[in-house]
Write an enzyme that holds these catalytic residues in place. Structure first.
Site, mmCIF file in Angstrom:
data_model
loop_
_atom_site.group_PDB
_atom_site.id
_atom_site.type_symbol
_atom_site.label_atom_id
_atom_site.label_comp_id
_atom_site.label_asym_id
_atom_site.label_seq_id
_atom_site.Cartn_x
_atom_site.Cartn_y
_atom_site.Cartn_z
ATOM 1 N N HIS A 1 0.836 -1.214 0.000
ATOM 2 C CA HIS A 1 0.000 0.000 0.000
ATOM 3 C C HIS A 1 0.862 1.252 0.000
ATOM 4 O O HIS A 1 2.077 1.202 0.215
ATOM 5 C CB HIS A 1 -0.931 0.015 1.223
ATOM 6 C CG HIS A 1 -0.219 0.140 2.536
ATOM 7 N ND1 HIS A 1 0.505 -0.885 3.102
ATOM 8 C CD2 HIS A 1 -0.105 1.184 3.392
ATOM 9 C CE1 HIS A 1 1.036 -0.486 4.241
ATOM 10 N NE2 HIS A 1 0.688 0.772 4.448
ATOM 11 N N ASP B 1 0.544 5.112 1.879
ATOM 12 C CA ASP B 1 -0.216 5.531 3.060
ATOM 13 C C ASP B 1 -1.358 6.503 2.759
ATOM 14 O O ASP B 1 -1.186 7.514 2.099
ATOM 15 C CB ASP B 1 0.731 6.130 4.106
ATOM 16 C CG ASP B 1 1.572 5.037 4.764
ATOM 17 O OD1 ASP B 1 1.070 3.903 4.878
ATOM 18 O OD2 ASP B 1 2.723 5.313 5.127
ATOM 19 N N HIS C 1 4.674 0.024 0.127
ATOM 20 C CA HIS C 1 5.436 -0.719 1.134
ATOM 21 C C HIS C 1 4.568 -1.805 1.754
ATOM 22 O O HIS C 1 3.338 -1.797 1.616
ATOM 23 C CB HIS C 1 6.004 0.225 2.202
ATOM 24 C CG HIS C 1 4.959 1.025 2.923
ATOM 25 N ND1 HIS C 1 4.375 2.150 2.379
ATOM 26 C CD2 HIS C 1 4.391 0.863 4.131
ATOM 27 C CE1 HIS C 1 3.496 2.646 3.228
ATOM 28 N NE2 HIS C 1 3.475 1.869 4.297
HETATM 29 C C1 SIN Z 1 3.056 1.252 7.692
HETATM 30 O O1 SIN Z 1 2.447 0.643 6.828
HETATM 31 O O2 SIN Z 1 3.039 2.471 7.729
HETATM 32 C C2 SIN Z 1 3.871 0.508 8.721
HETATM 33 C C3 SIN Z 1 5.042 -0.166 8.111
HETATM 34 C C4 SIN Z 1 5.808 -0.988 9.113
HETATM 35 O O3 SIN Z 1 5.411 -1.071 10.283
HETATM 36 O O4 SIN Z 1 6.832 -1.550 8.734
#
Ligand code: SIN
Length: 291
Positions: A107, A109, A267
């Protein structure tokens, strides 16, 4: 870029961690005030590498906030409560009893917001003995490696992202979805805030001028199409945009800080540490309307 001090940089070193994106930055103590010249180099490193990592930082919430504020206004998360003393900082804690983790899908953010977060700064306060890495994917490459015909077809499309009750949450509200899974992420009511937004599938980065795919698990369908019609193309694009050769993987240590550009990356937080605890402090920076 090789592993040595990059010739363009006078104050920092940038060590690439993968072919597609990601660099560890050395020579910076984020607990101190950062000069404008140093910040300019860090910004250039971010644009070049899309996600940058700093090791062995000793940051209080105030110092993390001070660094975050150098990038712009803080974007407050519409659903998730911040720390009582620092509402701009979200604590993401996964304890041994939590089955599901936060961010465990590809995704970008807050795509469901009309002006999604430009960047996210995540600081590791406690990490499991092994596991809990985060993966990132380069969405410029995802766009540039498509055929001309596909790019032409995608160019006019808009995606619709949903924050509350979307597919990602099995139709449940975010509060219900997380209730029994993430004991320490505090979800609050959204009130009147907009949590469904349409954005261009292909966006142009306001600072680099490069085009990228703009995708993530909040996307439900293409504007003007049904979910059923949209799904086959979304499936293809999700597979394509997260191909291994477009990604890097970061192994956290306590004191690591990552800063990624949500406008050109996706990410994925890996949930592979059932017996461990992971505690992160997250700040997001306000973005603009994607075009
Ligand atoms: C997130 O998706 O913002 C968190 C990523 C993570 O905790 O590695």
């Amino acid at each position: 870029m090789d592993g040595s001090r990059n010739a363009r940089f006078q104050h920092i070193e940038a060590h690439r961690i993968a072919g597609a994106l990601g660099a560890e930055i050395a020579g910076v103590d984020l607990a101190r005030d950062i000069d404008d010249e140093v910040l300019q180099e860090i910004r250039a490193a971010l644009h070049e590498n899309l996600v940058i990592f700093f090791r062995d930082q000793e940051l209080t919430p105030d110092r993390q906030l001070a660094f975050a504020r150098r990038w712009g206004e803080i974007h407050l998360h519409p659903f998730i409560e911040g720390l009582p003393e620092h509402p701009e900082i979200i604590e993401i804690r996964k304890a041994e009893t939590d089955k599901r983790n936060f961010g465990g899908t590809w995704h970008s953010d807050q795509m469901f917001a009309p002006q999604p977060a430009m960047g996210t700064m995540l600081y590791a306060r406690q990490v499991p003995e092994a596991g809990g890495d985060t993966m990132f994917s380069n969405q410029y490459l995802a766009y540039e490696t498509l055929s001309d015909g596909m790019r032409r077809m995608l160019e006019p499309l808009k995606t619709v992202s949903v924050g509350e009750g979307g597919k990602k949450y099995g139709g449940k509200s975010r509060r219900e979805f997380y209730a029994d899974r993430l004991t320490t992420v505090k979800v609050r009511d959204t009130g009147d805030l907009q949590t469904t937004s349409a954005h261009p599938l292909v966006r142009t980065h306001p600072e680099t001028g490069r085009k990228s795919l703009y995708l993530g698990s909040h996307v439900q369908y293409f504007e003007g199409m049904t979910e059923e019609e949209s799904q086959p193309l979304l499936d293809f694009l999700t597979r394509h945009s997260t191909r291994p050769e477009f990604t890097c993987r970061f192994a956290w240590r306590t004191g690591s800080l990552a800063f990624w550009d949500n406008r050109c990356t996706q990410h994925f937080a890996i949930n592979d540490y059932p017996a461990g605890t992971r505690l992160m402090h997250r700040i997001t920076i306000r973005g603009d309307t994607p075009v």
